[in-house]
Design an enzyme around this catalytic site. Structure first.
Site, PDB file in Angstrom:
ATOM      1  N   ASP A  84       0.839  -1.197   0.000  1.00  0.00           N
ATOM      2  CA  ASP A  84       0.000   0.000   0.000  1.00  0.00           C
ATOM      3  C   ASP A  84       0.874   1.248   0.000  1.00  0.00           C
ATOM      4  O   ASP A  84       1.730   1.406  -0.860  1.00  0.00           O
ATOM      5  CB  ASP A  84      -0.946  -0.041   1.217  1.00  0.00           C
ATOM      6  CG  ASP A  84      -2.211   0.781   1.002  1.00  0.00           C
ATOM      7  OD1 ASP A  84      -2.128   2.011   1.020  1.00  0.00           O
ATOM      8  OD2 ASP A  84      -3.285   0.176   0.829  1.00  0.00           O
ATOM      9  N   ALA A 153       9.152  -2.224   5.724  1.00  0.00           N
ATOM     10  CA  ALA A 153       8.100  -2.415   4.727  1.00  0.00           C
ATOM     11  C   ALA A 153       8.671  -3.138   3.512  1.00  0.00           C
ATOM     12  O   ALA A 153       9.876  -3.067   3.237  1.00  0.00           O
ATOM     13  CB  ALA A 153       7.514  -1.064   4.305  1.00  0.00           C
ATOM     14  N   GLY A 155       7.677  -4.450  -0.680  1.00  0.00           N
ATOM     15  CA  GLY A 155       6.794  -4.500  -1.847  1.00  0.00           C
ATOM     16  C   GLY A 155       7.618  -4.773  -3.086  1.00  0.00           C
ATOM     17  O   GLY A 155       8.656  -4.138  -3.286  1.00  0.00           O
ATOM     18  N   ALA A 168      12.302  -1.619   2.669  1.00  0.00           N
ATOM     19  CA  ALA A 168      12.730  -0.365   3.295  1.00  0.00           C
ATOM     20  C   ALA A 168      12.807  -0.583   4.801  1.00  0.00           C
ATOM     21  O   ALA A 168      11.780  -0.761   5.460  1.00  0.00           O
ATOM     22  CB  ALA A 168      11.761   0.761   2.971  1.00  0.00           C
ATOM     23  N   CYS A 184       1.348   1.521   5.183  1.00  0.00           N
ATOM     24  CA  CYS A 184       0.935   0.223   4.624  1.00  0.00           C
ATOM     25  C   CYS A 184      -0.570   0.013   4.720  1.00  0.00           C
ATOM     26  O   CYS A 184      -1.056  -1.131   4.685  1.00  0.00           O
ATOM     27  CB  CYS A 184       1.695  -0.915   5.300  1.00  0.00           C
ATOM     28  SG  CYS A 184       3.492  -0.773   5.138  1.00  0.00           S
TER      29      CYS A 184
END
Length: 221
Positions: A84, A153, A155, A168, A184
């Site tokens: 997200d 995080a 992705g 990250a 997120c």
């Protein structure tokens, strides 16, 4: 396969995205033409303040307008990774592996697990117990408790089993940046950093070295 470790220092997100896309497209195009790459890349970088949204992100998770963000010198990027909304800023180690999962006999889920494991092993070197949360990618502290908080995080994007984007890890990050978003997509989870957990500034170069070593070990290269 040769893994090239490239430390980009501090770089604007847009400039780094262009570098990623060039390397990624080169590897994807090579596979399409029957010429698999002989080189892979691990890009290490810190970004100037920026907010990024994954392909399924809700813009409502940004708690300010694009004009307000621009007034504060913060760019907003809509990108084709999973996940997200997140914030990047100085003191955060961002790692972009551009590798061929097929060469390493990995599926996407296995790859995500590998990235999380690289972070967990790195945190452990500093005495921090990182954990996974079911149904939520990334790495967390005190998972399952009322104090559950995210420290990393994650992705990714894959095409023809070539990867881009990545993770990250909040090392010495100014966590005030996360006040601009629902990190997120969560409204009931905290965010933390290695510095906050340990009460002292962390040597970023040491984190980079340990992260790189753990990534190589997990990929057996």
């Amino acid at each position: 396969m040769n893994l090239n470790i490239i430390d980009e220092g501090v770089k604007d997100y847009g400039d780094m995205l262009a570098i990623q896309k060039e390397l990624f497209s080169g590897m994807v195009d090579g596979k399409k033409c029957g010429h698999p790459a002989t080189d892979e890349y691990l890009l290490l970088v810190e970004h100037n303040p920026v907010i990024t949204l994954g392909k399924h992100a809700k813009t409502s998770n940004i708690l300010m307008s694009e004009e307000q963000a621009a007034d504060r010198g913060i760019g907003i990027f809509h990108i084709e990774r999973g996940g997200d909304v997140t914030f990047h800023g100085p003191g955060q180690l961002v790692v972009y592996p551009i590798i061929d999962l097929e060469f390493h006999h990995l599926g996407v889920k296995d790859y995500v697990t590998l990235l999380e494991e690289a972070v967990i092993k790195t945190l452990l070197e500093f005495g921090i117990a990182g954990e996974r949360v079911a149904g939520a990618s990334g790495v967390w502290i005190e998972a399952g408790s009322e104090r559950e908080r995210k420290i990393c995080a994650l992705g990714v994007k894959c095409s023809r089993f070539i990867t881009m984007h990545g993770l990250a890890l909040n090392v010495n990050t100014d966590l005030d940046g996360f006040d601009m978003i629902n990190p997120c997509g969560f409204t009931d989870k905290g965010v933390t950093s290695m510095q906050k957990e340990l009460g002292d500034r962390i040597d970023m170069e040491m984190v980079k070295q340990i992260m790189t070593l753990n990534f190589r070990k997990l990929l057996n290269i």
